[in-house]
Design an enzyme around this catalytic site. Structure first.
Site, PDB file in Angstrom:
ATOM      1  N   VAL A  99       0.858  -1.194   0.000  1.00  0.00           N
ATOM      2  CA  VAL A  99       0.000   0.000   0.000  1.00  0.00           C
ATOM      3  C   VAL A  99       0.896   1.247   0.000  1.00  0.00           C
ATOM      4  O   VAL A  99       1.721   1.426   0.895  1.00  0.00           O
ATOM      5  CB  VAL A  99      -0.931   0.009   1.235  1.00  0.00           C
ATOM      6  CG1 VAL A  99      -1.793   1.261   1.247  1.00  0.00           C
ATOM      7  CG2 VAL A  99      -1.809  -1.242   1.258  1.00  0.00           C
ATOM      8  N   HIS A 103       3.132   3.174   6.330  1.00  0.00           N
ATOM      9  CA  HIS A 103       2.469   2.555   7.480  1.00  0.00           C
ATOM     10  C   HIS A 103       3.493   1.795   8.292  1.00  0.00           C
ATOM     11  O   HIS A 103       4.402   1.164   7.746  1.00  0.00           O
ATOM     12  CB  HIS A 103       1.325   1.629   7.049  1.00  0.00           C
ATOM     13  CG  HIS A 103       1.659   0.719   5.917  1.00  0.00           C
ATOM     14  ND1 HIS A 103       1.734   1.155   4.611  1.00  0.00           N
ATOM     15  CD2 HIS A 103       1.938  -0.607   5.885  1.00  0.00           C
ATOM     16  CE1 HIS A 103       2.043   0.135   3.824  1.00  0.00           C
ATOM     17  NE2 HIS A 103       2.190  -0.948   4.581  1.00  0.00           N
TER      18      HIS A 103
END
Ligand code: AMP
Length: 120
Positions: A99, A103
């Site tokens: 993604v 993160h």
């Protein structure tokens, strides 16, 4: 270039639901949809940053501090500090980042094994 339609950008905009565990001015934490440990949380900056390279080059000191404080705060609030936990951030192709919004994974709740598989 940052893809404003990536799944975490959509979670930040409230377009996609997430099991949120912590939120403040700079960061959002939520449970990973395909957990690899009894506790598997993702902590993301609220700003539009692709990966660790992008974040550390462009984010303000307050955003960088805020993201790491949110990791610690998440672990404390979920009671992960007693048994311990591991953090991991995949950045770029060799790390298999899926993604394209930075993160930090938090893994906890069982012995997590070796840090990385050794090459044979
Ligand atoms: P990475 O390979 O480091 O980019 O990890 C991406 C992580 O995002 C994976 O562990 C996925 O299971 C997780 N993920 C993908 N979509 C969602 C979602 N909608 N909600 C929560 N976690 C997600």
């Amino acid at each position: 270039m940052y893809d404003a339609n990536n799944i975490f950008a959509r979670i930040l905009r409230g377009e996609v639901p997430a099991d949120k565990t912590y939120e403040d001015e700079h960061a959002l934490a939520f449970r990973d949809i395909r957990p690899l440990a009894p506790e598997h949380i993702l902590v993301i900056p609220k700003g539009a940053y692709i990966d660790m390279e992008d974040f550390t080059a462009r984010a303000s000191d307050a955003e960088i501090t805020g993201l790491f404080r949110a990791v610690g705060e998440t672990a404390r609030r979920l009671g992960l500090t007693k048994g311990g936990y591991r953090i991991l951030a995949n950045s770029g192709a060799d790390a298999h980042q899926e993604v394209p919004h930075l993160h930090i994974h938090i893994f906890a709740g069982r012995p997590l094994g070796p840090m990385l598989k050794r090459e044979a």
